[in-house]
Design a protein around this motif. Structure first.
Motif, PDB file in Angstrom:
ATOM      1  N   SER A 180      33.205 -40.009   1.958  1.00 27.17           N
ATOM      2  CA  SER A 180      32.200 -40.892   1.347  1.00 27.17           C
ATOM      3  C   SER A 180      31.058 -41.159   2.311  1.00 27.17           C
ATOM      4  O   SER A 180      29.877 -41.135   1.935  1.00 27.17           O
ATOM      5  CB  SER A 180      32.845 -42.210   0.925  1.00 27.17           C
ATOM      6  OG  SER A 180      33.852 -42.001  -0.034  1.00 27.17           O
ATOM      7  N   SER A 213      39.355 -43.277  -6.552  1.00 27.88           N
ATOM      8  CA  SER A 213      40.402 -42.378  -6.074  1.00 27.88           C
ATOM      9  C   SER A 213      41.580 -43.190  -5.553  1.00 27.88           C
ATOM     10  O   SER A 213      41.391 -44.253  -4.968  1.00 27.88           O
ATOM     11  CB  SER A 213      39.878 -41.467  -4.962  1.00 27.88           C
ATOM     12  OG  SER A 213      40.918 -40.659  -4.428  1.00 27.88           O
ATOM     13  N   LYS A 256      38.683 -47.592  -3.932  1.00 22.16           N
ATOM     14  CA  LYS A 256      39.988 -47.039  -3.529  1.00 22.16           C
ATOM     15  C   LYS A 256      41.098 -47.758  -4.286  1.00 22.16           C
ATOM     16  O   LYS A 256      41.289 -48.962  -4.138  1.00 22.16           O
ATOM     17  CB  LYS A 256      40.180 -47.225  -2.017  1.00 22.16           C
ATOM     18  CG  LYS A 256      41.584 -46.875  -1.505  1.00 22.16           C
ATOM     19  CD  LYS A 256      41.871 -45.392  -1.619  1.00 22.16           C
ATOM     20  CE  LYS A 256      43.209 -45.031  -0.966  1.00 22.16           C
ATOM     21  NZ  LYS A 256      44.382 -45.523  -1.732  1.00 22.16           N
ATOM     22  N   ILE A 302      32.142 -46.575  -4.201  1.00 24.03           N
ATOM     23  CA  ILE A 302      33.414 -45.856  -4.082  1.00 24.03           C
ATOM     24  C   ILE A 302      34.529 -46.894  -4.079  1.00 24.03           C
ATOM     25  O   ILE A 302      34.531 -47.813  -3.263  1.00 24.03           O
ATOM     26  CB  ILE A 302      33.483 -45.028  -2.784  1.00 24.03           C
ATOM     27  CG1 ILE A 302      32.302 -44.055  -2.685  1.00 24.03           C
ATOM     28  CG2 ILE A 302      34.819 -44.281  -2.711  1.00 24.03           C
ATOM     29  CD1 ILE A 302      32.287 -42.969  -3.731  1.00 24.03           C
ATOM     30  N   LYS A 359      26.945 -38.642  -5.357  1.00 25.75           N
ATOM     31  CA  LYS A 359      25.791 -38.241  -4.546  1.00 25.75           C
ATOM     32  C   LYS A 359      24.729 -37.548  -5.402  1.00 25.75           C
ATOM     33  O   LYS A 359      23.524 -37.805  -5.264  1.00 25.75           O
ATOM     34  CB  LYS A 359      26.248 -37.310  -3.419  1.00 25.75           C
ATOM     35  CG  LYS A 359      25.117 -36.796  -2.539  1.00 25.75           C
ATOM     36  CD  LYS A 359      25.638 -35.835  -1.475  1.00 25.75           C
ATOM     37  CE  LYS A 359      24.503 -35.306  -0.603  1.00 25.75           C
ATOM     38  NZ  LYS A 359      25.010 -34.375   0.440  1.00 25.75           N
ATOM     39  N   LEU A 395      39.089 -40.390   2.209  1.00 20.24           N
ATOM     40  CA  LEU A 395      38.114 -40.932   1.264  1.00 20.24           C
ATOM     41  C   LEU A 395      36.950 -41.585   2.001  1.00 20.24           C
ATOM     42  O   LEU A 395      35.783 -41.398   1.626  1.00 20.24           O
ATOM     43  CB  LEU A 395      38.791 -41.946   0.337  1.00 20.24           C
ATOM     44  CG  LEU A 395      37.926 -42.521  -0.783  1.00 20.24           C
ATOM     45  CD1 LEU A 395      37.516 -41.419  -1.763  1.00 20.24           C
ATOM     46  CD2 LEU A 395      38.675 -43.627  -1.528  1.00 20.24           C
ATOM     47  N   ILE A 427      33.344 -37.636  -5.187  1.00 18.31           N
ATOM     48  CA  ILE A 427      32.343 -38.302  -4.349  1.00 18.31           C
ATOM     49  C   ILE A 427      30.988 -37.620  -4.480  1.00 18.31           C
ATOM     50  O   ILE A 427      29.948 -38.281  -4.616  1.00 18.31           O
ATOM     51  CB  ILE A 427      32.796 -38.313  -2.877  1.00 18.31           C
ATOM     52  CG1 ILE A 427      34.061 -39.148  -2.717  1.00 18.31           C
ATOM     53  CG2 ILE A 427      31.684 -38.841  -1.964  1.00 18.31           C
ATOM     54  CD1 ILE A 427      34.753 -38.961  -1.387  1.00 18.31           C
ATOM     55  N   ASN A 428      30.986 -36.284  -4.469  1.00 19.49           N
ATOM     56  CA  ASN A 428      29.728 -35.551  -4.578  1.00 19.49           C
ATOM     57  C   ASN A 428      29.066 -35.757  -5.933  1.00 19.49           C
ATOM     58  O   ASN A 428      27.837 -35.641  -6.052  1.00 19.49           O
ATOM     59  CB  ASN A 428      29.956 -34.061  -4.321  1.00 19.49           C
ATOM     60  CG  ASN A 428      30.104 -33.747  -2.842  1.00 19.49           C
ATOM     61  OD1 ASN A 428      29.434 -34.357  -2.009  1.00 19.49           O
ATOM     62  ND2 ASN A 428      30.976 -32.815  -2.496  1.00 19.49           N
ATOM     63  N   ALA A 469      32.804 -43.621  -8.042  1.00 21.63           N
ATOM     64  CA  ALA A 469      34.009 -42.790  -7.990  1.00 21.63           C
ATOM     65  C   ALA A 469      35.211 -43.658  -7.684  1.00 21.63           C
ATOM     66  O   ALA A 469      35.121 -44.617  -6.915  1.00 21.63           O
ATOM     67  CB  ALA A 469      33.870 -41.691  -6.935  1.00 21.63           C
ATOM     68  N   ASP A 511      39.087 -39.318  -9.514  1.00 24.92           N
ATOM     69  CA  ASP A 511      39.882 -38.305  -8.833  1.00 24.92           C
ATOM     70  C   ASP A 511      41.261 -38.309  -9.475  1.00 24.92           C
ATOM     71  O   ASP A 511      42.131 -39.098  -9.110  1.00 24.92           O
ATOM     72  CB  ASP A 511      39.959 -38.640  -7.338  1.00 24.92           C
ATOM     73  CG  ASP A 511      40.930 -37.740  -6.578  1.00 24.92           C
ATOM     74  OD1 ASP A 511      41.345 -36.704  -7.130  1.00 24.92           O
ATOM     75  OD2 ASP A 511      41.289 -38.110  -5.433  1.00 24.92           O
TER      76      ASP A 511
END
Length: 349
Positions: free
Chosen positions: A114, A103, A301, A299, A94, A110, A90-91, A101, A9
């Motif tokens: 998610s 971000s 962060k 994911i 998926k 988020l 995020i997609n 991902a 991101d």
């Protein structure tokens, strides 16, 4: 091994595109296997890539101008999941267009995006936010939950312990990570009913790839005597902020002390190697990259104020979790849990 590419991101964080692209470029210089899907404003990303030619052949750009605001409510952000850089990153996980991902954007948004897109793994009620903290030992300590769930019952805490242990096996190399529950004391009678019930379940569970060692108090988190500290998100977030604040207090106090007199300045020059080591150890950028555990996908962060080195570290965390099959490790741990017995004892708070 060819790793799946990592969706970045590029619009998240305090400084956005410049730092996110610089961090990804730094990560690629350190690990040339990394490939990226850069999500954000194409013109701005292209300008940032001009300074990092090593990224051109390793990156694809997914254009998007919409950004999740730092103070935006998760419910508002969810409505724009298909149009924001965070939501598209995020997609991509998926859909299988990216393996993970990263971000540096709004944490609540988020998590909400998610969880909606990737769903929780079978056997996991709630995902948890986990991060590494420095210790006096050889390895960092995994702490979770750091804010995703303000209220947790015994069942949640046991699941967090299993997820945290799976993460710790990757970062520490220990087959049986030492796990403790954060509490106000180490005696068995201390803590809430749900905390004591979680401890009971962990003591009696068999076949788990962890070593449950009871409780730990907040002042012992960084001593190096524990590999995983488990708590609810409310207490965990307070503990995290307190530790980060104490680290800044110590470094600022040292700066003031060394500037106080000529003798102190000379002392600083003599002790500079030690103070530089301390600064490096306490720098949050060197431990950047919190993970949402329990989702059907990776994911990570990054801290909103992270510099390029911090973003690079977050990217490296995502890559390592992909390489070490974190979700498979968590699933294997859950398989030994004995869900029916835990449900019977734990219930909901």
């Amino acid at each position: 091994m060819n790793l799946p590419r990592i969706a970045v991101d590029a619009m998240g964080g305090d400084e956005g595109v410049r730092v996110m692209i610089s961090g990804a470029a730094l990560a690629r210089r350190q690990h040339d296997r990394f490939k990226f899907l850069l999500v954000g404003d194409q013109a701005r990303i292209e300008r940032a890539l001009d300074a990092h030619p090593n990224m051109r052949e390793a990156s694809e750009i997914l254009h998007c101008e919409d950004v999740v605001g730092g103070d935006e409510k998760p419910t508002q952000a969810l409505r724009r999941a298909k149009s924001t850089s965070m939501g598209l990153a995020i997609n991509a996980v998926k859909r299988g267009d990216a393996g993970a991902a990263v971000s540096a954007g709004n944490t609540g948004a988020l998590m909400a995006m998610s969880k909606l897109a990737l769903r929780t793994m079978p056997g996991i009620d709630r995902p948890a936010l986990a991060a590494l903290m420095p210790t006096l030992g050889e390895n960092d300590v995994v702490v979770l939950d750091l804010g995703a769930n303000t209220e947790c019952d015994a069942r949640n805490l046991v699941q967090f312990a299993i997820m945290g242990a799976a993460y710790a096996r990757i970062v520490t190399g220990r087959d049986l990570p030492r796990v403790r529950l954060l509490n106000i004391g180490t005696e068995e009678t201390k803590g809430t009913d749900q905390l004591q019930l979680a401890a009971q379940n962990l003591r009696q569970a068999t076949g788990l790839s962890l070593r449950f060692e009871g409780y730990v108090e907040a002042d012992k988190i960084n001593r190096g005597d524990v590999d995983v500290v488990v708590t609810d998100g409310f207490s965990g977030n307070i503990a995290l902020k307190a530790i980060e604040g104490a680290a800044r207090f110590v470094t600022d106090l040292l700066k003031d002390a060394f500037r106080s007199s000529t003798r102190s300045k000379i002392g600083f020059l003599i002790s500079r190697p030690a103070t530089e080591l301390l600064r490096h150890h306490l720098d949050p950028n060197n431990h950047n990259g919190a993970v949402f555990l329990g989702l059907n996908g990776v994911i990570v962060k990054s801290h909103g104020s992270a510099n390029a080195a911090g973003v690079a570290n977050a990217v490296a965390v995502a890559a390592r979790l992909l390489e070490e099959d974190l979700t498979d490790r968590i699933a294997a741990g859950l398989g030994h849990l004995g869900e029916d017995r835990l449900r019977e004892r734990g219930g909901k708070a």
